[in-house]
Design a protein around this motif. Structure first.
Motif, PDB file in Angstrom:
ATOM      1  N   ILE A  91       0.833  -1.203   0.000  1.00 39.42           N
ATOM      2  CA  ILE A  91       0.000   0.000   0.000  1.00 39.42           C
ATOM      3  C   ILE A  91       0.866   1.251   0.000  1.00 39.42           C
ATOM      4  O   ILE A  91       0.609   2.216  -0.735  1.00 39.42           O
ATOM      5  CB  ILE A  91      -0.950  -0.005   1.213  1.00 39.42           C
ATOM      6  N   LEU A  92       1.913   1.237   0.813  1.00 37.20           N
ATOM      7  CA  LEU A  92       2.781   2.404   0.935  1.00 37.20           C
ATOM      8  C   LEU A  92       3.467   2.726  -0.387  1.00 37.20           C
ATOM      9  O   LEU A  92       3.506   3.886  -0.810  1.00 37.20           O
ATOM     10  CB  LEU A  92       3.829   2.150   2.029  1.00 37.20           C
ATOM     11  N   VAL A  93       4.009   1.713  -1.045  1.00 39.73           N
ATOM     12  CA  VAL A  93       4.796   1.945  -2.264  1.00 39.73           C
ATOM     13  C   VAL A  93       3.897   2.139  -3.474  1.00 39.73           C
ATOM     14  O   VAL A  93       3.998   3.139  -4.193  1.00 39.73           O
ATOM     15  CB  VAL A  93       5.778   0.777  -2.496  1.00 39.73           C
ATOM     16  N   ARG A  94       3.006   1.188  -3.729  1.00 43.87           N
ATOM     17  CA  ARG A  94       2.219   1.201  -4.958  1.00 43.87           C
ATOM     18  C   ARG A  94       1.163   2.296  -4.986  1.00 43.87           C
ATOM     19  O   ARG A  94       0.882   2.859  -6.042  1.00 43.87           O
ATOM     20  CB  ARG A  94       1.543  -0.155  -5.148  1.00 43.87           C
ATOM     21  N   ILE A  95       0.558   2.608  -3.845  1.00 41.51           N
ATOM     22  CA  ILE A  95      -0.544   3.564  -3.831  1.00 41.51           C
ATOM     23  C   ILE A  95      -0.105   4.935  -3.340  1.00 41.51           C
ATOM     24  O   ILE A  95      -0.478   5.954  -3.913  1.00 41.51           O
ATOM     25  CB  ILE A  95      -1.703   3.032  -2.957  1.00 41.51           C
ATOM     26  N   THR A  96       0.702   4.972  -2.285  1.00 41.55           N
ATOM     27  CA  THR A  96       1.054   6.262  -1.685  1.00 41.55           C
ATOM     28  C   THR A  96       2.229   6.937  -2.374  1.00 41.55           C
ATOM     29  O   THR A  96       2.208   8.141  -2.619  1.00 41.55           O
ATOM     30  CB  THR A  96       1.377   6.074  -0.188  1.00 41.55           C
ATOM     31  N   ILE A  97       3.284   6.175  -2.718  1.00 40.31           N
ATOM     32  CA  ILE A  97       4.509   6.783  -3.222  1.00 40.31           C
ATOM     33  C   ILE A  97       4.500   6.965  -4.732  1.00 40.31           C
ATOM     34  O   ILE A  97       4.732   8.070  -5.237  1.00 40.31           O
ATOM     35  CB  ILE A  97       5.736   5.957  -2.774  1.00 40.31           C
ATOM     36  N   ILE A  98       4.237   5.894  -5.492  1.00 46.43           N
ATOM     37  CA  ILE A  98       4.383   5.981  -6.945  1.00 46.43           C
ATOM     38  C   ILE A  98       3.052   6.134  -7.675  1.00 46.43           C
ATOM     39  O   ILE A  98       3.030   6.191  -8.905  1.00 46.43           O
ATOM     40  CB  ILE A  98       5.130   4.746  -7.498  1.00 46.43           C
TER      41      ILE A  98
END
Length: 222
Positions: A91-98
């Motif tokens: 969730i952090l990488v795929r949705i929030t960051i990139i």
């Protein structure tokens, strides 16, 4: 047609010298003069490869922990201690960051991710209720404060900001409902979250009144 190797152009057969540079023409270009050799290379999309690799590792670690937990089950679903952080990282990488989603959607997914992580750890370590009594209210307070500040700074995105502000305000009353239905007993986090939601409602009402007044002025040319 004749060809000028200096200018890289074709010239009519009736001419023996290039009209541009005066060089003697040849009957055809040199081999690969116009179309040089291109060495084909195997191309691998690194981003897709890394995504597939991490997806494989995700299933490997979560599936392995579930199987191992079932084989040596002692009443504690400790596989959640492995699965929850891995899913939160997704969730952090795929949705929030990139991701290019609206910031309100990113905050909403962060709430869901952190809350899921807190619930998993709370459940594994004895279900003491700290996840929904303390983590949930303070998460919602942070989300409400963030969308309020973001809306004030990015006024041009007021429609999207308004939608997520309303969503966070409605979620902000969950601790109030939980407290008065006996689900939770922590009064201070509940009161702070309810206060943040109420304050945002007042701001939304003020904004709505100003927008309505502005539309009235424009329509009636006041």
């Amino acid at each position: 047609m004749n060809y000028c190797e200096e200018c890289n152009v074709y010239v009519d057969d009736s001419l023996h010298h290039c009209p541009l540079c005066g060089k003697v023409l040849t009957s055809s270009p040199q081999p690969n003069g116009l179309y040089p050799d291109v060495v084909e290379k195997d191309y691998i999309d690194r981003r897709t490869f890394m995504t597939d690799l991490f997806l494989f590792l995700t299933f490997l670690f979560i599936g392995g922990s579930v199987i191992l937990n079932l084989l040596v089950f002692n009443g504690t679903p400790w596989f959640l201690l492995v699965a929850a952080p891995i899913l939160y990282v997704w969730i952090l990488v795929r949705i929030t960051i990139i991701s290019d989603m609206h910031v309100g959607a990113k905050v909403l997914f962060q709430i869901l991710g952190v809350m899921g992580l807190a619930l998993a750890y709370d459940f594994v370590f004895g279900w003491h209720g700290w996840s929904y009594e303390y983590v949930l209210p303070f998460l919602l307070i942070a989300a409400i404060a963030y969308i309020d500040v973001y809306s004030y700074i990015h006024k041009s995105q007021w429609r999207d900001n308004l939608v997520y502000a309303v969503v966070f305000v409605l979620l902000g009353f969950l601790p109030f409902i939980f407290y008065f239905t006996g689900v939770t007993h922590a009064a201070i986090p509940m009161a702070l979250c309810t206060f943040a939601s109420g304050l945002t409602i007042l701001g939304l009402l003020r904004f709505a009144v100003r927008r309505a007044y502005g539309e009235i002025k424009k329509r009636f040319h006041i």
